[in-house]
Design an enzyme around this catalytic site. Structure first.
Site, PDB file in Angstrom:
ATOM      1  N   TRP A 131      36.343  26.367  28.711  1.00 23.54           N
ATOM      2  CA  TRP A 131      35.225  25.509  28.339  1.00 23.54           C
ATOM      3  C   TRP A 131      35.688  24.061  28.456  1.00 23.54           C
ATOM      4  O   TRP A 131      36.697  23.683  27.850  1.00 23.54           O
ATOM      5  CB  TRP A 131      34.807  25.848  26.903  1.00 23.54           C
ATOM      6  CG  TRP A 131      33.577  25.161  26.419  1.00 23.54           C
ATOM      7  CD1 TRP A 131      32.475  24.825  27.145  1.00 23.54           C
ATOM      8  CD2 TRP A 131      33.308  24.742  25.075  1.00 23.54           C
ATOM      9  NE1 TRP A 131      31.530  24.221  26.339  1.00 23.54           N
ATOM     10  CE2 TRP A 131      32.023  24.160  25.054  1.00 23.54           C
ATOM     11  CE3 TRP A 131      34.040  24.809  23.877  1.00 23.54           C
ATOM     12  CZ2 TRP A 131      31.440  23.638  23.906  1.00 23.54           C
ATOM     13  CZ3 TRP A 131      33.455  24.308  22.730  1.00 23.54           C
ATOM     14  CH2 TRP A 131      32.183  23.728  22.748  1.00 23.54           C
ATOM     15  N   ASP A 211      39.120  31.492  19.875  1.00 14.64           N
ATOM     16  CA  ASP A 211      37.804  30.867  19.866  1.00 14.64           C
ATOM     17  C   ASP A 211      36.756  31.979  19.959  1.00 14.64           C
ATOM     18  O   ASP A 211      36.664  32.684  20.965  1.00 14.64           O
ATOM     19  CB  ASP A 211      37.670  29.890  21.032  1.00 14.64           C
ATOM     20  CG  ASP A 211      36.449  28.992  20.893  1.00 14.64           C
ATOM     21  OD1 ASP A 211      35.714  29.138  19.899  1.00 14.64           O
ATOM     22  OD2 ASP A 211      36.219  28.147  21.782  1.00 14.64           O
ATOM     23  N   LYS A 246      25.056  30.519  18.818  1.00 12.46           N
ATOM     24  CA  LYS A 246      24.441  31.487  19.722  1.00 12.46           C
ATOM     25  C   LYS A 246      23.836  32.666  18.978  1.00 12.46           C
ATOM     26  O   LYS A 246      22.665  32.991  19.136  1.00 12.46           O
ATOM     27  CB  LYS A 246      25.471  31.988  20.741  1.00 12.46           C
ATOM     28  CG  LYS A 246      25.614  31.100  21.968  1.00 12.46           C
ATOM     29  CD  LYS A 246      26.282  29.786  21.666  1.00 12.46           C
ATOM     30  CE  LYS A 246      26.448  28.947  22.928  1.00 12.46           C
ATOM     31  NZ  LYS A 246      27.108  27.652  22.637  1.00 12.46           N
TER      32      LYS A 246
END
Length: 398
Positions: A131, A211, A246
């Site tokens: 990311w 993560d 999310k």
């Protein structure tokens, strides 16, 4: 003039896609760029479980006072149970605790400052690719950033190269791992792969930072936690960043947590004191509303069951879009070339399209995705799969 020497920083390329997409007048445009979930109508919905929790808060919440440096303690306990398991031995032994943060990104910034402040001279190692904000967050905190191979130019997961690189990471350094739904590639490690990574991390005495931004979007809420729970069961110290953007759809509410797993309760208290100090200087207190929503849902059996079903519906829809796109590419002879889309997990796919092909897709077909070829599969419209497949086929034929 005080500001005369200040230059201009280029805008975020992903967020820039929003403006370009919004200005495009083509009614058949596709937004596959920004990483948010979208429903069949192209909207990022508010979950019904969230709506009900918010109404309950409106009716029952008594105060808007500060919630403290570690945030809402009920949220911290419940998010820790979601990540580590309700029967986690670490939670029973008070070896794990959560600090609430402004989103998963805030958790990453907090852990970056923690490493810089409390573990000086430690480098951090990121997957290549990863990311993009991982790069800047850790660099801005003053950490030395290194990389290990993950997905190569042939757009395949290269576990052997990853393991070889980790074998050469300096002892004691931090290694960032994606728990599931790897961003940006969508390629996840198998359970056997995770066991091999664990072996290297343990032998090299590396500190894992996991993560965990997409719990529930890969194979399911419990299934996606397998690697994280493996590491905390086998290692004395683990750092975990968790996001509720999310799976709860709380993007703008900024709800996340940094979960620290320590060797014993006494050491956890030491670490949490440092985190409270660092958080005080970053944001003083985290925002409350989104965390209160999450705590309300996870703390109520009926709401949690409703939320679980909603997460499963989102996960299932994305999986169907993946298989549907590969099927739509079949008449063009491209099913084998893009078979990996159906093997990847989560919202993102490393399509394998080149920067030039992505540019042509945008200019000639109004298909917007990141220049690396990363596509947000949740942005695909199931009723227009053939149109998207035709556009991809045309750029692949040139």
């Amino acid at each position: 003039m005080h500001f005369s020497a200040i230059g201009r920083v280029p805008g975020d390329p992903i967020l820039g896609l929003i403006d370009a997409y919004n200005q495009d007048s083509n009614p058949n445009k596709f937004d596959l760029g920004v990483g948010v979930y979208k429903d069949a109508n192209g909207l990022t919905p508010i979950l019904q479980s969230v709506k009900q929790a918010e109404q309950r808060l409106v009716d029952q919440q008594q105060t808007k006072t500060y919630i403290g440096g570690h945030g809402d303690s009920r949220f911290g306990q419940l998010i820790s149970e979601l990540v580590l398991g309700t029967d986690s031995p670490l939670l029973a032994a008070k070896r794990a605790g959560a600090t609430q943060t402004p989103g998963g990104t805030g958790a990453l910034r907090l852990v970056a400052d923690f490493i810089a402040h409390c573990l000086p001279e430690r480098g951090i190692w990121l997957s290549d690719p990863t990311w993009p904000i991982h790069e800047s967050i850790f660099a801005e905190a003053g950490l030395k950033v290194g990389h290990y191979p993950y997905v190569g130019r042939d757009n395949t997961l290269n576990v052997a190269a990853m393991l070889h690189a980790l074998e050469n990471v300096p002892q004691g350094d931090v290694v960032l791992l994606h728990a599931c739904c790897h961003n940006p590639t969508g390629f996840d490690l198998s359970q056997d792969d995770w066991l091999q990574v664990l072996d290297v991390v343990r032998r090299r005495e590396l500190l894992p930072l996991i993560d965990f931004a997409y719990q529930g979007f890969g194979d399911g809420l419990e299934e996606d936690a397998w690697s994280t729970r493996l590491f905390v069961s086998e290692l004395p110290e683990v750092l975990i960043t968790s996001s509720c953007s999310k799976n709860f759809g709380l993007y703008r509410e900024r709800v996340g947590a940094l979960i620290v797993c320590a060797n014993d309760a006494e050491k956890l208290t030491d670490v949490r004191s440092q985190l409270a100090y660092l958080a005080r200087n970053l944001w003083s207190n985290p925002p409350d509303h989104g965390a209160a929503v999450v705590a309300t849902i996870l703390g109520d059996a009926q709401l949690k069951a409703q939320w679980t079903a909603e997460v499963e519906a989102m996960r299932s829809r994305i999986a169907q879009l993946r298989s549907g796109l590969v099927e739509a590419l079949t008449p063009f002879g491209l099913a084998e070339r893009f078979a990996h889309i159906n093997q990847q997990r989560g919202m993102f796919s490393y399509t394998g399209l080149s920067t030039e092909q992505v540019q042509v897709l945008r200019e000639k077909h109004s298909v917007y995705m990141v220049g690396s070829g990363r596509a947000n599969m949740a942005g695909v419209d199931v009723t227009r799969l053939e149109l998207l497949a035709k556009a991809i086929a045309q750029v692949c034929q040139h």
